[in-house]
Design an enzyme around this catalytic site. Structure first.
Site, PDB file in Angstrom:
ATOM      1  N   LYS A 115      -1.763  -8.975 -11.303  1.00 18.01           N
ATOM      2  CA  LYS A 115      -2.859  -8.399 -10.861  1.00 18.01           C
ATOM      3  C   LYS A 115      -4.390  -9.231 -11.222  1.00 18.01           C
ATOM      4  CE  LYS A 115      -0.363  -5.276  -7.942  1.00 18.01           C
ATOM      5  NZ  LYS A 115       1.012  -5.286  -8.064  1.00 18.01           N
ATOM      6  N   GLU A 199      -9.919  -0.850  -7.814  1.00 22.87           N
ATOM      7  CA  GLU A 199     -10.494  -2.069  -6.190  1.00 22.87           C
ATOM      8  C   GLU A 199     -10.881  -0.584  -4.951  1.00 22.87           C
ATOM      9  OE1 GLU A 199      -7.279  -4.350  -5.624  1.00 22.87           O
ATOM     10  OE2 GLU A 199      -6.703  -3.444  -4.522  1.00 22.87           O
ATOM     11  N   ASN A 234       4.325   3.306  -0.348  1.00 23.11           N
ATOM     12  CA  ASN A 234       4.112   1.585  -1.305  1.00 23.11           C
ATOM     13  C   ASN A 234       5.028   0.575  -0.795  1.00 23.11           C
ATOM     14  OD1 ASN A 234       1.216   2.328  -1.332  1.00 23.11           O
ATOM     15  ND2 ASN A 234       1.143   4.074  -3.164  1.00 23.11           N
ATOM     16  N   GLU A 287      -2.087  -9.706  -4.646  1.00 26.21           N
ATOM     17  CA  GLU A 287      -0.976 -10.309  -5.730  1.00 26.21           C
ATOM     18  C   GLU A 287      -0.465 -10.927  -4.211  1.00 26.21           C
ATOM     19  OE1 GLU A 287       1.740  -7.810  -6.641  1.00 26.21           O
ATOM     20  OE2 GLU A 287       2.747  -7.044  -5.362  1.00 26.21           O
ATOM     21  N   PHE A 347      14.422  11.705   1.984  1.00 29.57           N
ATOM     22  CA  PHE A 347      14.979  10.248   0.776  1.00 29.57           C
ATOM     23  C   PHE A 347      15.764  10.433   0.069  1.00 29.57           C
ATOM     24  CE2 PHE A 347      11.925  10.506   4.317  1.00 29.57           C
ATOM     25  CZ  PHE A 347      12.291   8.902   5.130  1.00 29.57           C
TER      26      PHE A 347
END
Ligand code: ADP
Ligand code: ADP
Ligand code: MG
Length: 671
Positions: A115, A199, A234, A287, A347
């Site tokens: 990355k 970031e 994510n 990415e 989940f």
């Protein structure tokens, strides 16, 4: 052109690649682990080679075994599917072995595999990147200093990261310090690489990515975007193409940057350039994924191209036959990832035998397409060893809302039994108005389901629909009983009218075909007082069919039917209801039956999913405080730490490391 292709992977993606190879007349070789001896990809391929034990680390991820399998069968090319063995090393080793790698050149993989490095490269190619610090961060102190400079919130990321691992959002100095440490250790244990960077965290972000395609002659085109904002932790759950948020101008700008980046690394295969897009349509490079992605089918449906075919052709050295101006995006496509997981139990992965696996009707009807990519079949087994994603259901229609509606219907008529899966969750999302309006962000699931997924209670029209189906099934059942010969092929009722009279609470009187008889239908939910309604039901359903299909009140509907004691379990639109049709007298007597009380499990630690006990952190007699780690259970490649919910003292331990436990097995007891 390639003559014999080995597919270095398993599951739906392996099956999907085999399908295209077959169509192109290429012979196929599957590889399989001990657990996959009877898997679909093995059945589908022309040849198959066993490559070792169930654990992927000892089979699918062992480069030497895969190369040996290719040599043994004389395969001249290998498709890695997704990233099985570290892509770069794999691409290099194949070059040395003289076997064609169906993917980009090793240098491009290397440049994009990291990355930090890829962001530096992107910045050089004038691609907009997320504002942040393009370097490795030493310690928590440096991390907080950098975060202060960038401005909060920030995102801490593992440079070698993937699959949503090693990522933390931080809103303050304190959170940066904590996030840095945990991200670093997760990166180390998941990727064997603890480099971490920071970031800016883009708020209300949307994940939008561009599919690119390059050849070995320097040509690169893009095939438009996919939006993958419906994510849980994510990780993508639902994807679509095109994005409802992107206009032609933004698409062109993003496409141009993606192509520029791909050209900068001499990209020569199918690849994906991921961007994060803010609410003002500013986009930033995240990415690049140098492989065929899970969500590629939505691009195939809107472009009419077969990406695997394109990959095979460019790998063999062919020039791209399509120019940028030939790329036309038609209609709208949606993909739902079907996971073997229990949405109701946070989940948790679920395993078991595929007792039933009956996909909806596939193909194209009136311009609406339904496609299924899967690697499983009825009778197969979902094991703890691999990814819990078992299938991808994809729909395509001229308009986005029609593709969504078709997805809703297809999910309703997809019968899967034997373990828990997320179809009810997906079915509920398909009816969510925010999703339907395209007003989404990567926070959608967290915001719409803040305390997890609770199946909706049957109410309103869904409830009426289920009552109507229950009534009609009961009617058929009486009719069947009356058939003198008792044969199944007696004249089934193709039409029946159900009149509902709600008498408060749960008492509903139903009349079928003009004949009134009172009955109670236990559906849960609340009654709405005295009302009379007519619902017309039309279906050719007959006993034994897992899905009731027909019209309810004129509307095309699919309802899953499972026999239960004295009734049927009905499921539609994520709503599950036990329906029992009783006469009034039966209803009166039923009301006198004792209700089975749920056992008290408050003093027990139960295994939340089928799995393997890795370790126990406590002993008999030990006092524990809420939040203390009690036990670690491994399931589906993930370690789950079970913590104490409240203070207590351990009185008994019933499991030990190495034990393989079923769901709800008692691990230990408290006093
Ligand atoms: P991975 O390699 O795990 O796919 P990505 O960098 O692609 O990691 O990020 C995965 C997801 O995390 C994205 O789709 C997005 O939802 C979220 N994300 C990543 N970076 C940011 C960011 N800077 N701001 C907001 N969300 C982000
Ligand atoms: P679709 O699933 O085709 O997108 P909509 O979501 O637009 O249908 O819903 C049409 C209406 O039908 C809604 O008001 C909904 O409440 C109602 N409905 C709900 N469940 C059912 C069912 N099982 N059968 C028929 N209609 C239903
Ligand atoms: Mg990503």
């Amino acid at each position: 052109m390639i003559k014999k292709l080995l597919i270095a992977n398993r599951g739906e993606i392996a099956c999907r690649i085999i399908r295209t190879a077959k169509r192109l007349g290429i012979a196929t070789v599957a590889v399989y682990s001990e657990a996959d001896r009877d898997a679909l990809h093995v059945d589908m391929a022309d040849e198959a080679v066993a490559i070792g034990p169930a654990a992927a680390a000892q089979s699918y991820l062992v480069m030497d075994k895969i190369i040996a399998a290719a040599k043994e069968t004389g395969a001249d090319a290998i498709h890695p599917a997704t990233d099985p063995v570290g892509e770069r090393a794999f691409a290099k080793a194949l070059k040395e072995a003289g076997i064609l790698f169906v993917g980009p050149n090793p240098k491009a993989i290397e440049a994009m595999g990291d990355k930090i490095e890829s962001k530096k490269l992107a910045a050089k190619a004038k691609v907009s990147t997320v504002p942040g610090h393009l370097g490795v961060i030493k310690d928590a102190k440096e991390a907080t200093k950098i975060a202060d400079e960038i401005g909060y919130p920030v995102m801490i990321k593992a440079s070698a990261g993937g699959g949503g691992k090693g990522m933390r959002i931080a809103y303050s100095q304190k959170e940066v310090a904590e996030g840095f440490t945990s991200s670093q250790s997760e990166a180390k244990s998941s990727f064997g690489d603890d480099r971490v960077f920071i970031e800016k965290y883009i708020e209300e972000p949307r994940h939008i990515e561009i599919q690119v395609l390059g050849d070995k002659h320097g040509n690169v085109i893009h095939l438009g975007e996919r939006e993958c904002s419906i994510q849980r932790r994510n990780q993508k759950v639902i994807e679509e193409a095109p994005s409802p948020f992107i206009d032609a101008k933004t698409r062109e700008a993003m496409g141009a940057e993606a192509v520029a980046l791909a050209k900068a690394v001499h990209y020569d295969s199918a690849g994906t350039v991921e961007f994060i897009v803010d609410k003002d349509r500013n986009f930033y490079f995240l990415e690049m994924n140098t492989r065929l992605q899970v969500e590629h089918p939505v691009t195939e449906l809107v472009t009419g191209l077969d990406l695997v075919e394109q990959m095979l052709k460019v790998a063999s050295g062919e020039k791209l036959a399509i120019k940028q101006k030939d790329v036309k995006l038609t209609g709208s496509a949606i993909e739902s990832r079907i996971y073997a997981e229990d949405p109701v139990r946070n989940f948790m992965p679920s395993t078991g035998r595929l007792v039933r696996f009956r996909p909806p009707e596939l193909g194209t009807v009136d311009g609406v397409t339904t496609r299924l990519d899967t690697g499983v079949e009825e009778g197969g087994e979902i094991s703890v060893y691999y990814d819990p994603m078992i299938a991808k259901l994809v729909t395509h229609a001229p308009k986005r809302l029609d593709a969504i509606k078709q997805m809703g219907r297809a999910l309703d008529s997809f019968a899967i039994d034997g373990f828990r899966h997320n179809i009810p969750f997906l079915a509920v999302i398909m009816r969510n108005s925010r999703w339907r309006d395209g007003k989404i962000s990567t926070k959608f699931i967290a915001e719409e389901f803040p305390d997890g997924f609770h199946p909706p209670v049957p109410e309103g029209k869904v409830r009426d629909a289920l009552v109507a189906v229950a009534g009609s099934i009961d009617h058929l059942s009486n009719k069947r009983r009356r058939l003198i010969t008792q044969q199944m092929h007696g004249e089934p009722v193709r039409f029946c009218e159900v009149r509902l009279v709600e008498l408060g609470e749960e008492l509903i009187r139903v009349s079928v075909e003009g004949r009134d008889y009172p009955m109670t239908v236990t559906l849960g939910g609340e009654g709405t007082g005295e009302k009379v309604r007519h619902i017309e039901v039309n279906s050719s359903w007959w006993f034994g069919e897992p899905v009731w299909e027909g019209t309810i009140g004129g509307e095309q509907s699919a309802v899953q039917v499972r026999p239960i004691l004295n009734g049927v379990m009905l499921t539609s639109r994520g709503v599950e209801a036990a329906a029992r049709v009783l006469t009034e007298r039966e209803g009166e007597l039923m009301a006198l039956m004792p209700v089975k009380e749920k056992p008290d499990t408050s003093k027990l630690l139960l295994c939340p999913m089928p799995g393997l006990v890795v370790s126990l952190a406590v002993e008999v007699g030990q006092e524990v405080a809420a939040g203390d780690t009690l036990c670690v259970v491994e399931a589906m490649k993930m370690e789950n730490v079970l913590k104490a919910e409240r203070d207590g003292k351990v009185s008994k331990i019933l499991a030990e490391p190495g034990d393989s436990l079923n769901v709800d097995a008692v691990i230990l007891e408290f006093e």
